[in-house]
Design an enzyme around this catalytic site. Structure first.
Site, short mmCIF file in Angstrom:
data_model
loop_
_atom_site.label_atom_id
_atom_site.label_comp_id
_atom_site.label_asym_id
_atom_site.label_seq_id
_atom_site.Cartn_x
_atom_site.Cartn_y
_atom_site.Cartn_z
N HIS A 113 0.77 -1.37 -0.08
CA HIS A 113 0.10 -0.05 -0.17
C HIS A 113 0.80 1.23 -0.01
O HIS A 113 0.54 2.28 -0.78
CB HIS A 113 -0.93 -0.01 1.21
N GLU A 152 1.90 2.01 -3.39
CA GLU A 152 0.67 2.53 -4.08
C GLU A 152 0.83 4.08 -4.01
O GLU A 152 0.71 4.81 -5.03
CB GLU A 152 -0.46 1.94 -3.65
N HIS A 153 1.33 4.61 -2.76
CA HIS A 153 1.33 5.92 -2.65
C HIS A 153 2.33 6.57 -3.37
O HIS A 153 2.34 7.48 -4.01
CB HIS A 153 1.35 6.28 -1.08
N GLU A 192 -3.57 8.04 7.52
CA GLU A 192 -4.74 7.15 6.88
C GLU A 192 -5.06 6.04 7.81
O GLU A 192 -6.26 5.49 8.10
CB GLU A 192 -4.02 6.57 5.51
#
Lengths: 429, 452
Positions: free
Chosen positions: B67, B70-71, B147
């Site tokens: 993840h 992904e950022h 997040e």
């Protein structure tokens, strides 16, 4: 007056939208405004019926009536009980949706368009609009569920913050009123029945149809819905909200992140200033990853996953809002950065480059706003409900193209007055 | 019943076109597959790039790296500066984002059709040329921690689900949260993210799905032009990490500030591996629809409306995944009822299916809904691209989507009863309870029974 209105609407009937979307409009014999987009690609039909019957019309001292009236419609109507309604819809693969917000109560039917599916589906839609039972046992059950939901919401920082923010922005106006467990507990099924009788009438309704039917069928369906509604008049609006003085509200909560809301009441639907505000706000905090707020708060400092700003035009002055969530120890710093970004924007407006980028996105993305029946329905229903010009969609891109930096600065200085800003922080240190 | 009248819709000519001549597919020399579904309803297009790599491919101590990467994919390449990717998509009038799951990582742009070529060029560029800059990483990892705070730490239900999964799965990587444990995020470095990218972001580990007002031949040519020159490499062989059999119920409770208790009962359940040969996952999907497919389905009718033991109740079961499956029952008890009451009521409903089975009208109703939803699904180009991408990510070819629908329509009442008997067993059950805490730390309700 009635004749005048009819004449005015008749003039609109002949107009049709360009840009590939043709919204037909007429007033049904019973007096409901009707909006229709014929779309033959898929064998399905969407029908949405909107009433000016949102929570702003909750009677004095009875917040929660509008929402419970809307949710009670399909829990028993005419000869059908709630189970029969749900089972019969499922049998033909149809769905009933919708809900109530501050302005509007909506009911939306999605059905296959073949006659043997759509007729029984429409029969149920008419039934729940015309003859909801509001049975007492069911009402008591739904009250208990609503109260539990409200209590749960009041443990969540985002709900606590949202409610406090609206209460602070709209003191003395229905937009600021909140249902409480106590106010819900005091309601009776008769409150729902009289709210339905008052607001669910043809003059207070707009009916939107999108899908695989002819104009003639659309006329018949719309009138079938309108004719059986209670007789009555359109809703009257309360006095416009007044601007409250700016203030800061800090509320306790054990969350790891502080939730921050900054804003004030700004602009209503149909206001021509909306376009400069929309284009300007793209640069400030509306443009997702490319906005100034996102760059300063998220990208440069890693303060927040999400930070945004927007104008939400409503029937009456809807809010301008900045929002973010950040580790509670750095909330003060994050608020300062957001305020500095806003102050800078109010002084300078967007640069020429930013203005071009905003226009490129807002006009370029226009086709994406209309590429499904669902989106067509949303747009046509909003045009109908808020009484926007029928060529609103055709005009949209040109209106955005025409916006200048000076117009943006002027509009922002009119609506976003730093001294009047309300700041609410939940879980502040 | 109306099944007979609904079926002709599936066989209507327009749907046959959609299902058979379309989508189109090609594979480039470097192993990248391109799947194009033409849908000319509006002048827009969606591009999705799917990497067959998700959180289940991570190792302990580095949870969340899929993840985080992904950022980082938005932080630039030698030819596209940091933040520039988003800027170019925005300038094209487009929308873009990305998502990471246990099984895959995917990126998408929705644009006016004439801008699709720019999007293909941008995605091809970052497939092999990403900069993982240390300074950018330092800022972005903070964003990811925010997040995590927002999505999980301050969200009681999400916290319960995270803890429950960590107990339900002991060996399989599904036990780790997609977003990663906070401590793993705190110790992650730019080098970890770069290594992840270098290992897994290659054309032979990806596929591209494009839906919209496009011509597949033109798309194939554009794909060849931009994705074609990228080089692949062999992928590391991953070891199978098979979850050992569970023998006995596991129970967990999580305290968090909230008003309502929450109950989740998770049963280990089979997953679709072979769309043609398997049958049990279809029967479980049908069972889920009968119990929770509409407002008058069994759970809502009995537990919420008639007995009022639950405020809300539902089922989650997804039969397509790379890893092992779970079927979750979840709900909140009404005022005056406990999670134990709700658990007992759910167990009674399950026992009823096990003993008496389901009725033909219930089965037909669930099937009618499924058929209609096939038509409604075509309203969204994004949804169509998602369906293809997700099916593929679970190792099922998208060509089997129609076959899967057929198999669902053929599920019998006896099959539904059989899977209910076989899989609702205490031996593979994990029970999670959210024990709500007052905001001010002072006790408010009598303790919630979490064990018997």
């Amino acid at each position: 007056m009635k004749n005048l209105l009819t004449a005015a609407f008749a003039l609109l009937v002949a107009q049709t939208a360009l840009a590939g979307v043709k919204i037909e409009h007429w007033v049904s014999p019973s007096g409901a405004r009707v909006y229709f987009v014929e779309s033959r690609v898929l064998p399905m039909l969407d029908v949405q019926v909107d009433f000016a019957a949102g929570s702003m019309f909750d009677p004095e001292g009875k917040p929660g009536v509008a929402a419970l009236t809307r949710s009670g419609l399909d829990l028993g109507a005419g000869k059908r009980n709630e189970t029969e309604i749900a089972e019969q819809l499922a049998d033909i693969g149809a769905n009933l949706g919708g809900g109530a917000d501050t302005d509007r109560a909506s009911i939306a039917l999605r059905t296959l368009s073949a006659r043997d599916k759509r007729e029984p589906a429409l029969d149920i839609l008419r039934n729940v609009l015309h003859a909801p039972r509001f049975e007492n046992d069911i009402f008591e059950r739904e009250k208990a569920r609503t109260i539990a939901g409200l209590k749960e919401a009041m443990t969540r920082p985002e709900s606590i913050g949202g409610k406090a923010f609206w209460a602070a922005m709209y003191p003395g106006h229905p937009y600021g009123r909140q249902a409480t467990p106590e106010s819900i507990a005091s309601l009776t099924r008769d409150d729902l029945a009289s709210f339905h009788a008052r607001y669910y009438n043809a003059a207070n309704a707009s009916i939107t149809l999108v899908g695989d039917i002819s104009r003639k069928d659309a006329e018949k369906i719309a009138e079938g819905i309108a004719a059986g509604l209670p007789k009555g008049e359109a809703a009257t609006l309360p006095a416009a909200p007044e601007a409250p003085a700016g203030r800061t509200v800090k509320l306790p909560h054990p969350a790891t992140q502080a939730h921050v809301y900054i804003g004030l009441p700004a602009v209503e639907r149909g206001n021509p200033d909306y376009f400069p505000l929309l284009v300007g706000n793209y640069t400030l905090g509306g443009g997702g990853f490319v906005s100034r707020l996102m760059k300063e708060v998220r990208d440069k400092r890693g303060f927040a996953y999400s930070v945004y700003s927007y104008f939400a035009p409503m029937r009456q002055s809807g809010p301008f809002q900045i929002g973010l969530q950040t580790k509670r120890s750095q909330a003060g710093e994050a608020i300062k950065v957001a305020r500095d970004v806003l102050d800078g924007f109010l002084k300078e407006g967007p640069s020429d480059e930013e203005l071009l980028a905003a226009k490129a996105n807002l006009t370029g993305s226009f086709p994406l706003r209309l590429d499904s029946n669902k989106k067509l329905l949303d747009n046509a229903a909003a045009i109908g409900f808020f009484g926007l010009p029928l060529d609103y969609l055709d005009q949209y891109q040109a209106k955005i193209e025409a916006v200048t930096v000076d117009q943006i600065k002027a509009a922002f200085s009119r609506y976003v007055r730093p001294a009047d800003l309300i700041t609410v922080t939940v879980a502040a240190d | 019943m109306r099944m007979q009248q609904l079926i002709p819709f599936l066989l209507a000519p327009w749907l046959l076109t959609a299902a058979h001549a379309n989508p189109y597919e090609t594979t480039l020399q470097n192993g990248l597959r391109i799947i194009v579904k033409e849908d000319r309803r509006a002048p827009t297009a969606v591009q999705m790039v799917w990497y067959r790599i998700g959180s289940m491919d991570e190792v302990d101590g580095a949870s969340g790296v899929a993840h985080v990467l992904e950022h980082m994919m938005f932080k630039g390449t030698p030819s596209v500066g940091p933040g520039e990717f988003n800027k170019r998509v925005a300038a094209a009038g487009g929308r873009d984002n990305a998502f990471t799951s246990r099984d895959y990582t995917a990126y998408f742009q929705q644009v006016p059709k004439e801008k699709l070529e720019d999007m293909i060029q941008l995605e091809a560029d970052r497939m092999r040329h990403l900069n993982v800059d240390a300074k950018e990483f330092t800022q972005e990892i903070k964003v990811v921690m925010e997040e995590r705070r927002m999505r999980t730490d301050d969200n009681p239900q999400a916290k319960l689900f995270e803890q429950m999964n960590a107990v339900a799965f002991q060996a399989h990587p599904y036990r780790r949260p997609i977003i990663g444990w906070m401590n793993d995020l705190e110790t992650m470095t730019a080098a970890d993210a770069k290594a992840w990218y270098d290992t897994w972001y290659v054309p032979n580990n990806a596929y591209v799905v494009i839906t919209g007002d496009v011509d597949h031949k033109e798309i194939f040519a554009l794909a060849e032009k931009y994705y074609g020159p990228l080089e692949g490499h062999a992928l590391p062989r991953s070891k199978p990490q098979i979850e050992p059999a569970q023998h006995g119920t596991r129970r967990i409770s999580v305290k968090a500030p909230a008003e309502l208790p929450v109950l989740i009962m998770g049963y280990k359940a089979p997953i679709l591996r072979d769309a043609d040969r398997d049958s049990e996952p279809y029967a479980l999907e049908m069972l889920s629809a009968i119990l929770d497919g509409h407002d008058a389905a069994r759970f809502n009718k009995k537990l919420v409306r008639e007995d009022q033991v639950a405020l809300s109740v539902g089922i989650d079961y997804d039969p397509t995944a790379r890893g092992p499956g779970m079927l979750y029952l979840h709900g909140s008890p009404s005022e005056g009822k406990t999670v134990a009451d709700l658990e007992a009521a759910l167990r009674d409903e399950i026992a009823r299916v096990q003993k008496e089975g389901v009725s033909e009208p219930e089965l037909k109703r669930a099937k009618a809904q499924l058929l209609a939803s096939q038509v409604y699904k075509l309203d969204s180009m994004f949804g169509q691209a998602m369906e293809i991408g997700q099916t593929e990510s679970a190792g099922i070819p998208y060509q089997k989507i129609d076959r899967m629908l057929e198999k669902l329509q053929k599920v019998s009442a006896a099959e539904v009863q059989a899977v209910a008997r076989k899989y609702f067993t205490d031996d593979t059950l994990t029970v999670g309870v959210l024990d709500p805490q007052p905001l001010d730390g002072k006790p408010r309700r009598p303790g919630v029974a979490t064990r018997h």
